[in-house]
Design a protein around this motif. Structure first.
Motif, PDB file in Angstrom:
ATOM      1  N   ARG A  71       0.835  -1.208   0.000  1.00 14.22           N
ATOM      2  CA  ARG A  71       0.000   0.000   0.000  1.00 14.22           C
ATOM      3  C   ARG A  71       0.866   1.254   0.000  1.00 14.22           C
ATOM      4  N   ALA A  72       2.003   1.210   0.698  1.00 11.00           N
ATOM      5  CA  ALA A  72       2.922   2.350   0.681  1.00 11.00           C
ATOM      6  C   ALA A  72       3.461   2.584  -0.730  1.00 11.00           C
ATOM      7  N   ARG A  73       3.691   1.502  -1.463  1.00 10.92           N
ATOM      8  CA  ARG A  73       4.182   1.638  -2.844  1.00 10.92           C
ATOM      9  C   ARG A  73       3.176   2.389  -3.697  1.00 10.92           C
ATOM     10  N   GLN A  74       1.875   2.234  -3.428  1.00  8.88           N
ATOM     11  CA  GLN A  74       0.861   2.968  -4.187  1.00  8.88           C
ATOM     12  C   GLN A  74       1.012   4.475  -4.014  1.00  8.88           C
ATOM     13  N   GLU A  75       1.528   4.892  -2.854  1.00 11.55           N
ATOM     14  CA  GLU A  75       1.669   6.327  -2.592  1.00 11.55           C
ATOM     15  C   GLU A  75       2.617   6.995  -3.584  1.00 11.55           C
ATOM     16  N   PHE A  76       3.537   6.221  -4.173  1.00  7.29           N
ATOM     17  CA  PHE A  76       4.469   6.789  -5.156  1.00  7.29           C
ATOM     18  C   PHE A  76       3.729   7.318  -6.379  1.00  7.29           C
ATOM     19  N   ARG A  77       2.575   6.729  -6.657  1.00  7.96           N
ATOM     20  CA  ARG A  77       1.821   7.115  -7.862  1.00  7.96           C
ATOM     21  C   ARG A  77       0.537   7.878  -7.534  1.00  7.96           C
ATOM     22  N   SER A  78       0.346   8.202  -6.264  1.00  2.90           N
ATOM     23  CA  SER A  78      -0.903   8.827  -5.821  1.00  2.90           C
ATOM     24  C   SER A  78      -0.755  10.343  -5.706  1.00  2.90           C
TER      25      SER A  78
END
Length: 210
Positions: A71-78
């Motif tokens: 879920r933290a990895r999604q923050e890179f594209r959010s």
């Protein structure tokens, strides 16, 4: 995507990601000025993004789960959360650049955060560090604070050097060191952190108004 988490929960997620190891609220607050509130903790726990447990002195220790890392990895594209400071907008701009770099190199988030964040190099003299640690821990000048809590923030300074400066400050009457009247009930770490002054173990420190 990002909309499923509140802003405090997203900030907590990012803080745990960059810390990259099991950590506590006092540590997060000292390093990043971020504190995981109870609502954020419950939100992240409900989605199985973190694990947590209560440790010494009732401090809560947190760690990301595998789902949390994903879920933290999604923050890179959010997009960044709404109504956040300029610092957070810059942080998310940096994450977008990192996302492009990871994609080009076919790398994973574990490659980027393979080691825990060592934090910035400490600033100030030993005396300034002692005063700063006390100020962070005390609600107001003159409060009695356990010496072990101060020492916990000076782990990069040798015990001998801490004791030398504490003795000098005590001799100049700039601090006051006291034994704990409940010394028989103290945990071992608090006993070990005491300093001997005049042959007596002192477990508490007080620094009055400047």
């Amino acid at each position: 995507m990002a909309a499923d988490l509140t802003t405090p929960a997203r900030q907590a997620l990012i803080a745990l990601m960059v810390r990259a190891e099991r950590t506590s609220n006092p540590d997060l607050k000292q390093r990043y000025r971020v504190e995981i509130t109870k609502p954020a903790r419950e939100e992240l726990t409900a989605q199985k993004l973190i694990t947590w447990e209560t440790g010494a002195r009732r401090a809560i220790f947190y760690e990301l789960t595998d789902l949390g890392w994903a879920r933290a990895r999604q923050e890179f594209r959010s997009p960044p959360p709404e109504k956040v400071s300029a610092a957070w907008l810059l942080h998310y701009a940096t994450l977008r650049h990192l996302d492009s770099l990871l994609a080009r190199g076919d790398q994973q988030i574990a490659d980027l955060y393979a080691e825990p964040d060592p934090g910035p190099p400490p600033a100030g003299t030993v005396e300034e560090r002692i005063r700063g640690a006390y100020a962070d821990l005390a609600e107001k000048p003159g409060d009695l604070i356990r010496l072990v809590l101060v020492r916990d923030r000076l782990t990069d300074i040798t015990r001998d050097e801490q004791d030398r400066v504490l003795e000098e400050m005590d001799r100049r009457r700039e601090i006051h060191l006291d034994p704990d009247p409940a010394r028989n009930e103290l945990p071992q770490e608090a006993l070990d952190a005491a300093i001997l002054i005049g042959g007596e173990a002192k477990h508490l420190i007080t620094i009055g108004p400047a």
